[in-house]
Design a protein around this motif. Structure first.
Motif, mmCIF file in Angstrom:
data_model
loop_
_atom_site.group_PDB
_atom_site.id
_atom_site.type_symbol
_atom_site.label_atom_id
_atom_site.label_comp_id
_atom_site.label_asym_id
_atom_site.label_seq_id
_atom_site.Cartn_x
_atom_site.Cartn_y
_atom_site.Cartn_z
ATOM 1 N N GLN A 153 36.590 43.699 46.929
ATOM 2 C CA GLN A 153 37.514 43.954 45.831
ATOM 3 C C GLN A 153 36.757 44.198 44.536
ATOM 4 O O GLN A 153 37.106 45.095 43.764
ATOM 5 C CB GLN A 153 38.470 42.783 45.681
ATOM 6 C CG GLN A 153 39.513 43.010 44.618
ATOM 7 C CD GLN A 153 40.412 41.799 44.441
ATOM 8 O OE1 GLN A 153 40.055 40.689 44.803
ATOM 9 N NE2 GLN A 153 41.582 42.016 43.867
ATOM 10 N N SER A 154 35.701 43.436 44.289
ATOM 11 C CA SER A 154 34.902 43.615 43.072
ATOM 12 C C SER A 154 34.276 44.999 43.024
ATOM 13 O O SER A 154 34.201 45.619 41.969
ATOM 14 C CB SER A 154 33.799 42.558 42.997
ATOM 15 O OG SER A 154 34.349 41.293 42.819
ATOM 16 N N SER A 155 33.836 45.488 44.175
ATOM 17 C CA SER A 155 33.150 46.782 44.189
ATOM 18 C C SER A 155 34.088 47.944 43.915
ATOM 19 O O SER A 155 33.672 48.979 43.410
ATOM 20 C CB SER A 155 32.412 46.989 45.515
ATOM 21 O OG SER A 155 33.335 47.104 46.569
ATOM 22 N N ILE A 156 35.381 47.800 44.239
ATOM 23 C CA ILE A 156 36.307 48.908 43.990
ATOM 24 C C ILE A 156 37.170 48.710 42.740
ATOM 25 O O ILE A 156 37.905 49.601 42.348
ATOM 26 C CB ILE A 156 37.216 49.156 45.215
ATOM 27 C CG1 ILE A 156 38.101 47.958 45.486
ATOM 28 C CG2 ILE A 156 36.403 49.551 46.424
ATOM 29 C CD1 ILE A 156 39.210 48.231 46.482
ATOM 30 N N ARG A 157 37.030 47.566 42.107
ATOM 31 C CA ARG A 157 37.890 47.282 40.959
ATOM 32 C C ARG A 157 37.741 48.316 39.842
ATOM 33 O O ARG A 157 38.727 48.763 39.262
ATOM 34 C CB ARG A 157 37.592 45.895 40.412
ATOM 35 C CG ARG A 157 38.501 45.546 39.270
ATOM 36 C CD ARG A 157 38.484 44.102 38.928
ATOM 37 N NE ARG A 157 39.505 43.911 37.909
ATOM 38 C CZ ARG A 157 39.484 42.974 37.029
ATOM 39 N NH1 ARG A 157 38.533 42.115 37.028
ATOM 40 N NH2 ARG A 157 40.429 42.876 36.126
ATOM 41 N N SER A 158 36.514 48.702 39.536
ATOM 42 C CA SER A 158 36.320 49.671 38.447
ATOM 43 C C SER A 158 36.963 51.014 38.794
ATOM 44 O O SER A 158 37.498 51.692 37.917
ATOM 45 C CB SER A 158 34.835 49.849 38.140
ATOM 46 O OG SER A 158 34.160 50.325 39.280
#
Length: 164
Positions: A153-158
């Motif tokens: 999730q962190s990797s696609i949040r941006s």
């Protein structure tokens, strides 16, 4: 400190200026965790009895109330209740949050036991070190399966935030 009246807060270490009064085991633990978080740590102690992180500045002398000036957070971690009270009073007079390591009810801050799993962080506070230790393990076991999802999730949040 009554956990039911506590407000869980996570502090951003970089930029935090912390004064720790006391060079024993408790002061060393607090100094280490704060330095690891990126805080600037200054320790004032009459005698250094534990290993303090090299990144912390250490002053071997008695505490003076003006030592609190410029700090965002103060930790009173001596083995002398009167000295800790003096540190707490100086912090209160300057509107600086203080952790009283000897009597948590007399301070505004209590350090939670930190639990990490991947990019997730949780804190555990209880009235008993034994209970906190058990709770830390239970929380860790609960968070571990979620850690991989949190990483993804962190990797696609941006990307998600940037899309219309």
């Amino acid at each position: 400190m009554d956990p039911q009246q506590a407000v869980p807060i996570v502090l951003n270490g970089p930029g935090l200026r912390v004064l720790i009064v006391g060079g024993g085991a408790v002061g060393a633990r607090r100094a280490t965790s704060l330095v690891e978080a990126g805080a600037t740590v200054r320790v004032v102690t009459i005698q250094q009895r534990a290993t303090l992180p090299a990144e912390a500045s250490v002053e071997l002398r008695p505490f003076e109330p003006n030592d609190v000036d410029g700090a965002n957070l103060v930790v009173a971690a001596t083995d002398d209740p009167a000295a800790n009270a003096s540190v707490g009073d100086a912090a209160k007079q300057r509107n600086v949050l203080c952790c009283r390591a000897d009597v948590s009810e007399l301070g505004e801050v209590l350090f939670a036991r930190k639990v990490t799993a991947g990019p997730m962080v949780a804190g555990v506070v209880s009235g008993s070190p034994t209970m906190s230790g058990r709770a830390v393990e239970a929380v860790r076991q609960t968070l571990e399966p979620l850690a991989e999802f949190a990483r993804a999730q962190s990797s696609i949040r941006s990307l998600v935030k940037a899309s219309p």
